[in-house]
Design an enzyme around this catalytic site. Structure first.
Site, PDB file in Angstrom:
ATOM      1  N   SER A  11       0.732  -1.275   0.056  1.00 42.35           N
ATOM      2  CA  SER A  11      -0.080  -0.020   0.085  1.00 42.35           C
ATOM      3  C   SER A  11       0.808   1.377  -0.094  1.00 42.35           C
ATOM      4  O   SER A  11       1.381   1.693  -1.096  1.00 42.35           O
ATOM      5  CB  SER A  11      -0.936  -0.027   1.208  1.00 42.35           C
ATOM      6  N   ASP A  18       8.447   5.209 -11.522  1.00 36.17           N
ATOM      7  CA  ASP A  18       7.843   5.850 -12.504  1.00 36.17           C
ATOM      8  C   ASP A  18       8.465   7.113 -12.957  1.00 36.17           C
ATOM      9  O   ASP A  18       8.684   7.364 -14.327  1.00 36.17           O
ATOM     10  CB  ASP A  18       6.314   6.096 -12.441  1.00 36.17           C
ATOM     11  N   LYS A  54      -1.430  -4.418  -2.776  1.00 35.59           N
ATOM     12  CA  LYS A  54      -2.446  -3.450  -2.262  1.00 35.59           C
ATOM     13  C   LYS A  54      -2.737  -2.311  -3.110  1.00 35.59           C
ATOM     14  O   LYS A  54      -2.081  -1.376  -2.690  1.00 35.59           O
ATOM     15  CB  LYS A  54      -2.472  -3.454  -0.733  1.00 35.59           C
TER      16      LYS A  54
END
Length: 447
Positions: free
Chosen positions: A296, A307, A321
């Site tokens: 998470s 990214d 998650k």
């Protein structure tokens, strides 16, 4: 908006937001559901009239609420006053106990992760272990609250845990002495000229603590830090705003994370440069370490830095998650924790089920039980009722990391002889040690 934290002892890994109840946001009850509520009331009346023993109203009503939420997903739950107190203790205070994050899995108490440096961690308890007995008493089929209450206690007292570890033929016992578990989610050290900052949970002020750790590491190294390892292994998540704050420390621009819910009003985009201007590490080569216990909020940080090509992600595929839970108050000390949105990395990836794939896969071969435990690893995609990724991932794609990697052949015993206790961290530090002073390690993240 103020964000509330993860309840580690009674919930699975998560990132949680806190919002006030908005009357306009409450959906009207469909007229067709009236007869169904009638059934619920009829069952309640039959139990009160005919059950073999008297039953308290509170018990029946809580069971009905829990039953409704259990039909949704593993992360939606009802929090009573007791749960709120646990929430406060686990994120702001200290307690006497073992330092374990646990959940209930089909009636069995399952370890999500031990807190680093805690009695449970030092005793060798691992993520994925099942605790079957406490002081010889079977706890299977009981409540999670009862098990947690037994494991907590006066510092200096001991408790015997009977543990079943997937991959081992027989259960084993371990006696652990309780101590005060102080919340210290951020720790740092220098290995040569490489700074290693470990974050074990996203509780309050983690972003500020990481910033301070970086400053202290630079001062100790007299400014000569050649690389940074951000260790998020075994970190089950926590405060969403702290995950954003930590990511922002190392990003100069762009999106950190976005979330999309059922309604347009639930869409949020969180950009960099909100809490911190510029990259505090000024392009120092950086590796983020993750494993199957990184979940998470940890995945938000790893996904953002991957990214944005700011860091190389190394280790093993994360937990997967990718949903956000909102705490919706019911009374002054109760609330519903409800899954209200999915979150996405800057490139638009959902990590739900699939998790974050490392740029460089490195198994933890210093773990003697690795190969046996790997075949039974435990992630979001294994949870009953989990949300399905929109792109419908194939099982074979989720299990690639269960195949032995031919590049890593050394045994745990051979590594121990070389005084290598943590192979993944050793590998990351060695990689940074071979890196040129300025960001040549920032490879393009895999899609």
């Amino acid at each position: 908006m103020k964000f509330a934290p993860l309840l580690r002892v009674t919930a699975l890994v998560t990132a949680v937001a806190l919002i006030p109840v908005a009357t306009s946001g409450l959906a009207a009850v469909d007229a067709k559901t009236g007869p169904e509520f009638g059934k619920l009331l009829a069952v309640y009346e039959r139990i009160k009239s005919n059950y073999v023993e008297p039953v308290e109203d509170d018990k029946l009503l809580k069971g009905a609420i829990d039953g409704m939420l259990a039909t949704l997903d593993p992360h939606s739950a009802f929090l009573d006053a007791r749960d709120f107190e646990n929430l406060r203790t686990q994120t702001e205070g200290s307690y006497g106990g073992l330092g374990l994050s646990v959940t209930l899995d089909d009636g069995a108490v399952k370890v999500i992760a031990p807190t680093k440096g805690s009695p449970a961690d030092l005793a060798g308890v691992k993520a994925g272990d099942f605790i079957t007995h406490l002081d010889g008493k079977l706890i299977y089929g009981g409540s999670l609250d009862e098990a947690v209450d037994q494991m907590r206690g006066v510092p200096g007292t001991s408790i015997k845990l009977s543990v079943f570890r997937p991959g081992r033929d027989e259960p084993f016992d371990v006696t652990i002495t309780r101590k005060i578990i102080e919340l210290k989610p951020v720790e740092w050290e220098l290995q040569g000229n490489v700074a290693v900052i470990s974050v074990s949970s996203f509780s309050a002020d983690v972003g500020a603590s990481v910033k301070k750790a970086w400053a202290e590491a630079k001062a100790k190294a007299v400014g000569n830090v050649s690389g940074l390892v951000l260790d998020l292994r075994g970190n089950p998540g926590g405060l969403l705003d702290e995950a954003i704050a930590l990511s922002d420390l190392f990003l100069e621009r762009g999106t950190i994370v976005s979330q999309r819910g059922r309604y347009a009003r639930d869409t949020e985009v969180y950009p960099a440069e909100i809490d911190t201007k510029g990259d505090i590490a000024k392009g120092t080569p950086m590796i983020v370490l993750i494993d199957e216990g990184s979940a998470s909020a940890s995945e938000i940080v790893a996904g953002a830095l991957q990214d944005q090509h700011r860091a190389v992600v190394m280790g093993q595929r994360s937990f997967g998650k990718g949903s956000v839970q909102t705490l919706i108050p019911l009374t002054k000390d109760t609330a519903v924790k409800l899954t209200t949105a999915r979150y996405y990395t800057p490139s638009g990836r959902s990590v739900q089920e699939g998790g974050i794939d490392p740029d460089i896969t490195v198994p933890q071969i210093s773990d003697p039980d690795l190969r046996k435990r790997q075949a039974r690893s435990y992630r979001e995609s294994d949870l009953r009722g989990h949300l399905i990724n929109e792109i419908k991932l194939e099982d074979k794609d989720l299990e690639k990391d269960k195949v032995d990697d031919p590049r890593f052949k050394m045994t745990a015993e051979e590594l121990k002889a070389k005084n290598i206790k943590d192979f993944q961290l050793h590998y990351a530090v060695q990689a940074l040690g071979r890196t040129a002073p300025r960001g040549t390690l920032a490879v393009k993240a895999k899609r």
